[in-house]
Design an enzyme around this catalytic site. Structure first.
Site, PDB file in Angstrom:
ATOM      1  N   SER A 100       0.810  -1.205   0.000  1.00  0.00           N
ATOM      2  CA  SER A 100       0.000   0.000   0.000  1.00  0.00           C
ATOM      3  C   SER A 100       0.850   1.264   0.000  1.00  0.00           C
ATOM      4  CB  SER A 100      -0.955  -0.037   1.201  1.00  0.00           C
ATOM      5  OG  SER A 100      -1.897   0.988   1.155  1.00  0.00           O
ATOM      6  N   ASP A 243      -2.635   6.261  -3.285  1.00  0.00           N
ATOM      7  CA  ASP A 243      -1.463   5.615  -2.697  1.00  0.00           C
ATOM      8  C   ASP A 243      -1.019   4.476  -3.596  1.00  0.00           C
ATOM      9  OD1 ASP A 243      -3.532   3.861  -2.172  1.00  0.00           O
ATOM     10  OD2 ASP A 243      -2.774   3.290  -0.189  1.00  0.00           O
ATOM     11  N   ASP A 245      -1.375   1.275  -3.848  1.00  0.00           N
ATOM     12  CA  ASP A 245      -2.299   0.276  -4.400  1.00  0.00           C
ATOM     13  C   ASP A 245      -3.662   0.875  -4.709  1.00  0.00           C
ATOM     14  OD1 ASP A 245      -3.163   0.558  -1.761  1.00  0.00           O
ATOM     15  OD2 ASP A 245      -3.717  -1.563  -1.563  1.00  0.00           O
ATOM     16  N   ASP A 247      -6.149   2.308  -3.045  1.00  0.00           N
ATOM     17  CA  ASP A 247      -7.374   2.187  -2.258  1.00  0.00           C
ATOM     18  C   ASP A 247      -7.516   3.355  -1.294  1.00  0.00           C
ATOM     19  OD1 ASP A 247      -5.454   1.570  -0.356  1.00  0.00           O
ATOM     20  OD2 ASP A 247      -6.383  -0.311   0.289  1.00  0.00           O
TER      21      ASP A 247
END
Length: 449
Positions: A100, A243, A245, A247
């Site tokens: 992430s 960010d 990833d 999400d």
């Protein structure tokens, strides 16, 4: 109690336990044992742009195959995109290889059920039980004719792009909007610019050239300086930061000011109420007190969950409400998506602004945040007593709470994604919050050496 799974899967520094190829292979095998027994025939695996993703992908593939589970590989794709395609391709479960918002030298593995739902605590505990078997006694392997087979899906990004675009009402377009998007050199580096551009925006795309080690490096939702500068330089209407990833969403208004997840959640709740939504909002223990006050003024119920989008989701299910999120930018709007999705969340915010004919600066004015200071203190995650149990730490917290009276909050917690103790203090002025958080952090540092 879970040993390896945090609030968002398993994470660590690459090359160090547990982020090693051996552990990843055993995790894939253990997950295959549990999920296979539940009828899972195929898992879909996606990843972000970290160089280590190739290594961990291969190791997971081997583990799942040894357990007799098929694998579908989609390559770099946002976490919510993997969740969506898990259903689209009728896979039985999904895996994302990503840390992430963490630096490139970290990575992680998170596993979820079809539709993007996080695994239950009992499922994760059962997987950990099989992990211990693999670590202590080694892995078994199904017969050769029952080994899992792997396939690669080549049009995954295009399918997810179209899915995101479809969440903007057909009566609207982004024509006339100048948008800067920062993809954090991460998983959405192709998808996010394509979505906004194809919906009509005049787009300036930054941090969209990943090289395996520049993900989240001075960019994205955790480092907003370059996005703020780009918005001002290009005189853009809005800036969008994702960010690694994709999400997590943060935004920048036309003045260059950062608009965080709490403020965006307020905008979404206010808009939902205006269109007939009668439910409440779920935040977390970290949500700014200003959000709670602003929602109360609207007559919108508010509850706090533990930190982590999985706990927000659990509380939304329990209440039947549809809106929730975190100040860090994880936003859940269950009328539009079953998971936290930064690109779709940004389109929901843009929909609100377009329909109200307002800019982001004006739209956020109904909420006034209280000063909040957050300090991270690093500690060793394995084999060490929690600093939060230290008598000295408990004493300084009590002293700070007495000093703040009823005009602030103190929250200490272990990060679910990094070996950090997060010290949060909220007060009526920034100086008081800074001083109190510093006092507590200093004592925690002393307790961990």
């Amino acid at each position: 109690m879970r040993k390896y799974f945090g609030t968002d899967g398993v994470r660590g520094r690459v090359g160090e336990f547990p982020m090693t190829p051996d552990f990843a292979m055993k995790l894939g095998w253990a997950a295959g044992q549990v999920l296979g027994a539940e009828g899972v025939k195929e898992v879909l695996i996606g990843k972000d742009t970290r160089a280590s993703g190739y290594m961990l992908e291969s190791a997971l593939e081997a583990g799942f195959s040894a357990a007799g589970v098929n694998i579908a590989l989609v390559g770099p794709l946002p976490t919510p995109g993997v969740a969506y395609l898990t259903s689209t391709f009728r896979a039985d479960a999904g895996v994302v290889i990503s840390a992430s918002h963490n630096p490139f030298y970290d990575n992680g593995i998170k596993i979820f059920a079809q539709g993007g739902l996080k695994l239950s605590d009992s499922q994760e505990q059962e997987i950990e039980g099989w992990l211990q078997v693999a670590i202590e006694s080694g892995m078994t392997c199904v017969e050769s004719d029952k080994l899992g087979k792997a396939r690669r899906i080549d049009d995954a990004a295009g399918r997810y792009t179209e899915y995101c675009k479809a969440t903007l009402p057909s009566t609207l377009s982004l024509n006339g909007l100048k948008i800067v998007v920062d993809s954090a050199n991460g998983a959405a580096y192709k998808v996010a610019p394509a979505v906004y551009r194809e919906l009509g925006a005049e787009l300036i795309s930054i941090h969209d050239t990943p090289n395996g080690v520049n993900i989240n490096a001075g960019c994205g939702a955790t480092s907003m300086q370059s996005l703020r500068a780009a918005v001002l330089e290009h005189q853009a209407d809005v800036g969008i930061a994702l960010d690694g990833d994709a999400d997590r969403l943060m935004m920048v208004d036309n003045t260059g000011a950062v608009v965080d997840g709490d403020e965006l959640l307020y905008l979404l709740a206010k808009d939902a109420q205006s269109t007939g939504y009668t439910g409440g909002v779920v935040g977390t223990q970290m949500s700014n007190l200003g959000l709670e006050h602003a929602l109360h003024a609207l007559g919108v119920p508010f509850q706090r969950a533990n930190v982590g989008d999985r706990y927000v989701m659990e509380q939304l299910k329990a209440t039947g409400w549809r809106l929730g999120g975190e100040g860090s930018g994880h936003l859940l709007s269950l009328d539009h998506t079953a998971t936290g999705d930064a690109v779709i969340a940004s389109l929901r915010v843009l929909t609100c602004l377009l329909q109200q004919q307002m800019n982001l600066f004006d739209a956020k004015q109904g909420m006034q945040k209280l000063p909040q200071t957050l300090i991270n203190v690093r500690f060793k995650p394995y084999g060490e007593a929690s600093p939060l149990e230290s008598p000295a730490v408990k004493q300084v917290v009590a002293e700070v709470e007495s000093r703040l009276g009823g005009n602030g909050r103190v929250l200490l917690r272990k990060s679910g994604t990094e070996p950090l103790i997060r010290v949060m203090v909220e007060a009526t002025n920034a100086q008081a919050a800074d001083a109190a958080a510093t006092d507590i952090a200093d004592v925690i540092r002393a307790s961990v050496g």
